[in-house]
Design a protein around this motif. Structure first.
Motif, PDB file in Angstrom:
ATOM      1  N   ASP A   1       0.853  -1.189   0.000  1.00 51.18           N
ATOM      2  CA  ASP A   1       0.000   0.000   0.000  1.00 51.18           C
ATOM      3  C   ASP A   1       0.895   1.246   0.000  1.00 51.18           C
ATOM      4  N   LEU A   2       0.986   1.874  -1.163  1.00 51.93           N
ATOM      5  CA  LEU A   2       1.921   2.998  -1.309  1.00 51.93           C
ATOM      6  C   LEU A   2       1.424   4.271  -0.622  1.00 51.93           C
ATOM      7  N   THR A   3       0.213   4.266  -0.098  1.00 52.50           N
ATOM      8  CA  THR A   3      -0.208   5.418   0.704  1.00 52.50           C
ATOM      9  C   THR A   3       0.570   5.467   2.017  1.00 52.50           C
ATOM     10  N   GLU A   4       1.207   4.352   2.384  1.00 53.27           N
ATOM     11  CA  GLU A   4       2.048   4.318   3.584  1.00 53.27           C
ATOM     12  C   GLU A   4       3.515   4.585   3.259  1.00 53.27           C
ATOM     13  N   ALA A   5       3.842   4.781   1.974  1.00 53.71           N
ATOM     14  CA  ALA A   5       5.235   4.991   1.563  1.00 53.71           C
ATOM     15  C   ALA A   5       5.571   6.477   1.503  1.00 53.71           C
ATOM     16  N   GLU A   6       6.838   6.781   1.707  1.00 53.18           N
ATOM     17  CA  GLU A   6       7.305   8.156   1.568  1.00 53.18           C
ATOM     18  C   GLU A   6       8.756   8.159   1.119  1.00 53.18           C
ATOM     19  N   PRO A   7       9.170   9.193   0.368  1.00 58.37           N
ATOM     20  CA  PRO A   7      10.562   9.258  -0.094  1.00 58.37           C
ATOM     21  C   PRO A   7      11.535   9.255   1.093  1.00 58.37           C
ATOM     22  N   GLY A   8      12.624   8.528   0.924  1.00 60.79           N
ATOM     23  CA  GLY A   8      13.652   8.497   1.958  1.00 60.79           C
ATOM     24  C   GLY A   8      13.330   7.614   3.137  1.00 60.79           C
ATOM     25  N   GLU A   9      12.260   6.836   3.052  1.00 61.52           N
ATOM     26  CA  GLU A   9      11.894   5.966   4.167  1.00 61.52           C
ATOM     27  C   GLU A   9      12.967   4.890   4.359  1.00 61.52           C
TER      28      GLU A   9
ATOM     29  N   ALA B   1      14.435  -1.482   6.863  1.00 61.01           N
ATOM     30  CA  ALA B   1      13.647  -1.851   8.040  1.00 61.01           C
ATOM     31  C   ALA B   1      12.249  -2.317   7.637  1.00 61.01           C
ATOM     32  N   ILE B   2      11.639  -1.624   6.684  1.00 58.29           N
ATOM     33  CA  ILE B   2      10.289  -1.981   6.260  1.00 58.29           C
ATOM     34  C   ILE B   2      10.268  -3.391   5.682  1.00 58.29           C
TER      35      ILE B   2
END
Length: 270
Positions: free
Chosen positions: A78-86, A90-91
């Motif tokens: 679910d890319l709504t939980e993704a952000e640049p530089g995350e 760990a994910i």
């Protein structure tokens, strides 16, 4: 399969993103975020981990069937939980890989019934099952060329073994969609069936497996996983030892009795 059909009284309280249904010894786990094309968010991954652990610990579960509600199997993370530089490491290593590992190391037979999109982590969920049955409208893809990142969820392990290096690299380079019939032709899945028949075909196979000699199936699955790194002589030695173990079981005695009496065996898994 609709969410309403999949959700039954066997769902543990608190499952919000998956549904669980038991039919004899076959347990169906349905990814149940149809409006999001079953994109895997953190809640779904946590619930899948719990569901796999529960199925592994339940002696009444003899086969696990994984499918998706609505128009997709699993469209990926679910890319709504993704952000640049995350923190991608760990994910993946702390959230995604442990779920796939539970499925890969599940010692009972597993089947994926793939309807619609199976991409990214969805592709990983499918390929970590023992048998994959795809609807003719199934869509398999490594979409990461469109995002500027890398194939993950075990794709570097499974894809070359299933379809060869050339086709794997083609999937990586192009992000092209491989539909159900082509996936079957390539060997990416076991077979492709009409979408209207997918769940019936997969459920029938799950129930057939669940009625089989569960202990023998589990031991053979474990040996097959090891055999790719063993020599011919080592495999034959392991087979002899396994057979010597299995002829002492109740299932073998039942199998011989059923053969002599010309009836279907009733295996207990012991």
């Amino acid at each position: 399969m609709s969410a309403e059909h999949a959700r039954t009284s066997s769902d543990p309280v608190g499952y919000e993103t998956i549904a669980v249904d038991d039919d004899g010894g076959a347990r169906t786990v349905t990814l149940n975020r149809p409006k999001a094309l079953n994109a895997a968010n953190q809640a779904m991954l946590a619930e899948l981990s719990s569901a796999f652990d529960a199925a592994a610990a339940d002696d009444g579960v003899r086969c696990l069937l994984l499918t998706g509600a609505g128009r997709a199997f699993c469209s990926g993370r679910d890319l709504t939980e993704a952000e640049p530089g995350e923190d991608a490491y760990a994910i993946i290593s702390e959230t995604i890989t442990p779920v796939l590992e539970r499925l890969w190391e599940f010692d009972k037979p597993t089947i994926a019934a793939v309807n619609g999109a199976a991409m990214g982590v969805g592709l990983g969920l499918a390929l970590n099952c023992d048998v994959v049955i795809a609807a003719d409208n199934a869509r398999f893809s490594s979409p990461f060329a469109n995002l500027g990142v890398a194939l993950d969820s075990g794709g570097h392990y499974h894809l070359p073994r299933l379809v060869g290096m050339g086709r794997t690299l083609e999937m990586v380079y192009t992000a092209d969609v491989i539909r159900g019939p082509q996936a079957a032709e390539w060997g990416l899945v076991n077979r492709s069936v009409a979408g209207s028949r997918l769940l019936a075909v997969a459920t029938a196979l799950a129930q057939r497996i669940a009625a089989g000699p569960a202990l023998a199936f589990r031991r053979q699955k474990a040996l097959l996983r090891k055999a790719t790194g063993m020599t011919w002589a080592e495999v034959n030695e392991a087979e002899a030892r396994l057979q010597a173990e299995l002829v002492q079981t109740d299932d073998y005695r039942e199998g011989l009795a059923a053969f002599a009496e010309k009836r279907r065996p009733r295996f207990s898994g012991r």
